[in-house]
Design a protein around this motif. Structure first.
Motif, PDB file in Angstrom:
ATOM      1  N   PRO A   1       0.807  -1.228   0.000  1.00 32.80           N
ATOM      2  CA  PRO A   1       0.000   0.000   0.000  1.00 32.80           C
ATOM      3  C   PRO A   1       0.835   1.271   0.000  1.00 32.80           C
ATOM      4  N   ASP A   2       2.098   1.175   0.390  1.00 33.75           N
ATOM      5  CA  ASP A   2       2.943   2.368   0.419  1.00 33.75           C
ATOM      6  C   ASP A   2       3.292   2.885  -0.971  1.00 33.75           C
ATOM      7  N   VAL A   3       3.119   2.067  -2.008  1.00 34.90           N
ATOM      8  CA  VAL A   3       3.376   2.546  -3.376  1.00 34.90           C
ATOM      9  C   VAL A   3       2.067   2.711  -4.149  1.00 34.90           C
ATOM     10  N   ASN A   4       0.952   2.685  -3.414  1.00 37.36           N
ATOM     11  CA  ASN A   4      -0.332   3.004  -4.026  1.00 37.36           C
ATOM     12  C   ASN A   4      -0.553   4.502  -3.884  1.00 37.36           C
ATOM     13  N   SER A   5      -0.175   5.253  -4.890  1.00 36.26           N
ATOM     14  CA  SER A   5      -0.197   6.714  -4.792  1.00 36.26           C
ATOM     15  C   SER A   5      -1.505   7.326  -5.269  1.00 36.26           C
ATOM     16  N   LEU A   6      -2.515   6.492  -5.559  1.00 32.83           N
ATOM     17  CA  LEU A   6      -3.841   6.979  -5.946  1.00 32.83           C
ATOM     18  C   LEU A   6      -3.776   7.920  -7.144  1.00 32.83           C
ATOM     19  N   HIS A   7      -2.893   7.623  -8.084  1.00 33.30           N
ATOM     20  CA  HIS A   7      -2.711   8.383  -9.322  1.00 33.30           C
ATOM     21  C   HIS A   7      -2.115   9.771  -9.096  1.00 33.30           C
ATOM     22  N   VAL A   8      -1.706  10.078  -7.850  1.00 33.33           N
ATOM     23  CA  VAL A   8      -1.119  11.394  -7.586  1.00 33.33           C
ATOM     24  C   VAL A   8       0.325  11.437  -8.055  1.00 33.33           C
ATOM     25  N   PHE A   9       1.041  10.326  -7.930  1.00 38.28           N
ATOM     26  CA  PHE A   9       2.419  10.214  -8.399  1.00 38.28           C
ATOM     27  C   PHE A   9       2.557   8.959  -9.252  1.00 38.28           C
ATOM     28  N   VAL A  10       3.551   8.968 -10.134  1.00 32.71           N
ATOM     29  CA  VAL A  10       3.959   7.742 -10.821  1.00 32.71           C
ATOM     30  C   VAL A  10       5.342   7.390 -10.293  1.00 32.71           C
ATOM     31  N   LEU A  11       5.543   6.107  -9.984  1.00 32.97           N
ATOM     32  CA  LEU A  11       6.742   5.690  -9.257  1.00 32.97           C
ATOM     33  C   LEU A  11       7.523   4.635 -10.020  1.00 32.97           C
ATOM     34  N   GLY A  12       8.838   4.622  -9.786  1.00 31.31           N
ATOM     35  CA  GLY A  12       9.695   3.626 -10.412  1.00 31.31           C
ATOM     36  C   GLY A  12       9.923   3.918 -11.879  1.00 31.31           C
ATOM     37  N   ASP A  13      10.373   2.903 -12.604  1.00 27.02           N
ATOM     38  CA  ASP A  13      10.683   3.054 -14.025  1.00 27.02           C
ATOM     39  C   ASP A  13       9.585   2.529 -14.941  1.00 27.02           C
ATOM     40  N   LYS A  14       8.758   1.609 -14.462  1.00 21.77           N
ATOM     41  CA  LYS A  14       7.765   0.974 -15.328  1.00 21.77           C
ATOM     42  C   LYS A  14       6.406   1.658 -15.288  1.00 21.77           C
ATOM     43  N   GLN A  15       5.937   2.006 -14.105  1.00 22.43           N
ATOM     44  CA  GLN A  15       4.627   2.634 -14.010  1.00 22.43           C
ATOM     45  C   GLN A  15       4.521   3.921 -14.821  1.00 22.43           C
ATOM     46  N   PRO A  16       5.527   4.800 -14.794  1.00 23.50           N
ATOM     47  CA  PRO A  16       5.417   6.020 -15.607  1.00 23.50           C
ATOM     48  C   PRO A  16       5.255   5.730 -17.094  1.00 23.50           C
ATOM     49  N   VAL A  17       5.986   4.749 -17.587  1.00 25.38           N
ATOM     50  CA  VAL A  17       5.894   4.397 -19.001  1.00 25.38           C
ATOM     51  C   VAL A  17       4.514   3.817 -19.308  1.00 25.38           C
ATOM     52  N   GLU A  18       4.017   2.973 -18.416  1.00 16.60           N
ATOM     53  CA  GLU A  18       2.686   2.394 -18.619  1.00 16.60           C
ATOM     54  C   GLU A  18       1.619   3.485 -18.671  1.00 16.60           C
ATOM     55  N   TYR A  19       1.700   4.445 -17.751  1.00 17.75           N
ATOM     56  CA  TYR A  19       0.747   5.555 -17.751  1.00 17.75           C
ATOM     57  C   TYR A  19       0.890   6.386 -19.019  1.00 17.75           C
ATOM     58  N   GLY A  20       2.142   6.630 -19.413  1.00 20.37           N
ATOM     59  CA  GLY A  20       2.379   7.451 -20.596  1.00 20.37           C
ATOM     60  C   GLY A  20       1.841   6.820 -21.860  1.00 20.37           C
ATOM     61  N   ILE A  21       2.084   5.527 -22.030  1.00 17.98           N
ATOM     62  CA  ILE A  21       1.599   4.820 -23.216  1.00 17.98           C
ATOM     63  C   ILE A  21       0.080   4.833 -23.274  1.00 17.98           C
ATOM     64  N   LYS A  22      -0.557   4.706 -22.105  1.00 21.65           N
ATOM     65  CA  LYS A  22      -2.020   4.713 -22.049  1.00 21.65           C
ATOM     66  C   LYS A  22      -2.597   6.130 -22.066  1.00 21.65           C
ATOM     67  N   LYS A  23      -1.708   7.121 -22.143  1.00 25.02           N
ATOM     68  CA  LYS A  23      -2.106   8.535 -22.166  1.00 25.02           C
ATOM     69  C   LYS A  23      -2.897   8.935 -20.916  1.00 25.02           C
ATOM     70  N   LEU A  24      -2.487   8.391 -19.770  1.00 26.37           N
ATOM     71  CA  LEU A  24      -3.110   8.728 -18.497  1.00 26.37           C
ATOM     72  C   LEU A  24      -2.416   9.959 -17.917  1.00 26.37           C
ATOM     73  N   LYS A  25      -3.205  10.956 -17.611  1.00 23.78           N
ATOM     74  CA  LYS A  25      -2.651  12.202 -17.074  1.00 23.78           C
ATOM     75  C   LYS A  25      -3.563  12.741 -15.979  1.00 23.78           C
ATOM     76  N   TYR A  26      -3.575  12.026 -14.843  1.00 31.31           N
ATOM     77  CA  TYR A  26      -4.362  12.494 -13.715  1.00 31.31           C
ATOM     78  C   TYR A  26      -3.735  13.732 -13.080  1.00 31.31           C
ATOM     79  N   MET A  27      -2.424  13.821 -13.195  1.00 26.60           N
ATOM     80  CA  MET A  27      -1.667  14.950 -12.665  1.00 26.60           C
ATOM     81  C   MET A  27      -0.560  15.292 -13.667  1.00 26.60           C
ATOM     82  N   PRO A  28       0.003  16.491 -13.588  1.00 27.76           N
ATOM     83  CA  PRO A  28       1.160  16.818 -14.447  1.00 27.76           C
ATOM     84  C   PRO A  28       2.418  16.141 -13.889  1.00 27.76           C
ATOM     85  N   TYR A  29       2.574  14.868 -14.189  1.00 31.54           N
ATOM     86  CA  TYR A  29       3.597  14.058 -13.530  1.00 31.54           C
ATOM     87  C   TYR A  29       5.022  14.556 -13.770  1.00 31.54           C
TER      88      TYR A  29
END
Length: 439
Positions: free
Chosen positions: A226-254
């Motif tokens: 649960p400590d890395v469940n950022s509720l879409h407020v942050f993207v963490l690590g090397d893989k999650q940001p890429v996954e969000y980017g590819i899916k064009k997810l922009k809940y916040m200006p990451y």
């Protein structure tokens, strides 16, 4: 986690637990890893401990850390608890699943046995008594300051700093009790944890344990920690940001998250997010015991400070104390984990999994006190029930084991640990932006 390789906070099964209907084929049955790994669902959960196969489906519901902790290990090899024996692995099956390093697992088990034989899992009562004493002394001095010298702005600020210090240190102490690393009897640890986190801090022991045990079971693993469940407020690590980017997810200006972290991370985690989550959890679960402990803190606090500041002034005081404490908590807890590997489940052995998700901060008297000895985060994660005053004794042994097997063992300065938090957020934000624009 190899056979016999994990140390956790689980309790023993309650007397009378037995294999219910559909509990398995009996203790003499044999299974392959392929069969075991099919039983990894909420309604059907098996574990392997020293080649013995256990059906923990019913018992998991009574585990104090919650069903989620057990679920994270279902279908794996885990020295996690001793529940219901239904059989063992076939002789031709390896002791470790998913191609885990057998030599490393065996060496860690040898280290675990040495740690226990040398008494490093035994606590020093004087250490923790003095630690609790210095917390109570800070509380008394903060109140006495106002009684003797009044409520000027400077004295109120000093009182707030002392209260924030006592709150932070009480947080580290309840953490010790929660890991059962202080008293010989589990029941004593549980009661003292409720006193410290409830009466001294106004929070909930059950809420903390349910959340924290999941973190220890699978640190930095998405959907399990649960400590890395950022509720879409942050993207963490090397893989999650890429996954969000590819899916064009922009809940916040990451790509600016390393900047807005200072506005919504350290200032708001405890006074807003944790506070709401604690109250919500206690009421939804009807946890009236923890609620009573929590309310006893606020009753005591307002009885002490209402004569000086009135109701709204007392609310402002505790809010400011929480604000200060939150900064302390966030930086200490995140510098050991956030810059490390954050990924989806990779089914690593216990030592490799913990070392990939944790790093240490250099030892010093101040660092030990400031972080509640969580500057030895590696040793804490490998031996969660070890009393903190013994971390420095086992650290050289852990480092030697890591060097032998080529497992990175990272130690940083306090300053670098904190700056790496910001660097990691910026790196993740840049990865998101690149994927969002170009992939």
């Amino acid at each position: 986690m190899g056979g016999g390789g994990q140390q956790t906070e689980s309790s023993e099964p309650a007397k009378g637990d037995g294999v219910g209907p559909g509990g398995g084929r009996g203790g003499s049955a044999v299974y392959t890893w392929e069969e075991v790994q099919k039983h990894c669902h909420r309604s059907d959960q098996w574990l392997v401990i020293d080649r013995k196969v256990y059906n923990i489906t019913q018992w998991a519901k009574r585990h104090p850390g919650g069903i989620r902790v057990i679920s994270h290990f279902a279908g794996e090899d885990a020295t996690f608890l001793k529940p219901l024996l239904i059989g063992e692995l076939t002789p031709t099956e390896p002791s470790q699943d998913q191609g885990k390093n057998a030599a490393l697992v065996q060496d860690f088990q040898a280290l675990r046995d040495r740690v226990e034989s040398e008494g490093l899992l035994r606590a020093c009562p004087l250490f923790f008594s003095l630690y609790l004493g210095h917390i109570l002394l800070l509380e008394a001095l903060a109140l006495g300051l106002l009684w003797v010298w009044g409520t000027s702005w400077s004295l109120t600020l000093l009182c707030s700093l002392m209260l924030a210090t006592s709150q932070s240190q009480a947080g580290w102490l309840q953490h010790d009790y929660g890991h059962l690393s202080v008293c010989k009897k589990s029941s004593w640890n549980h009661v003292l944890q409720k006193f410290v986190i409830g009466h001294l801090k106004g929070a909930s022991a059950n809420w903390w344990n349910h959340r924290h045990f999941q973190h220890h079971a699978k640190p930095n693993v998405f959907s399990k920690d649960p400590d890395v469940n950022s509720l879409h407020v942050f993207v963490l690590g090397d893989k999650q940001p890429v996954e969000y980017g590819i899916k064009k997810l922009k809940y916040m200006p990451y790509h600016h998250q390393h900047q807005y972290f200072f506005l919504i991370g350290p200032p708001l985690l405890i006074p807003v997010y944790f506070h709401i989550q604690i109250l919500r959890t206690m009421f939804l679960r009807q946890d009236w015991v923890d609620l009573t402990w929590s309310m006893s803190f606020y009753l005591r606090f307002f009885c002490c400070y209402y004569p000086f500041f009135g109701f709204f002034g007392s609310v402002a005081l505790i809010s400011f104390v929480r604000f200060l404490e939150s900064h302390w908590f966030v930086w200490v807890t995140q510098m050991n984990h956030l810059p490390m590997e954050i990924d989806h489940e990779r089914h690593q052995d216990w030592l490799t999994m913990q070392l990939s998700a944790t790093c240490n901060i250099e030892q010093s008297t101040f660092n030990d006190w400031f972080s509640g000895h969580l500057n030895f985060q590696i040793e804490h994660h490998l031996f969660p029930t070890m009393p903190r005053h013994n971390y420095h004794l086992v650290a050289p042994l852990v480092r030697a084991l890591c060097e032998k097997h080529g497992v990175p063992y990272q130690v940083k300065t306090l300053q670098k640990g904190m700056t790496d938090v910001v660097r990691s957020l910026k790196k993740s934000g840049d990865l998101w932006l690149d994927a969002y624009l170009h992939k």
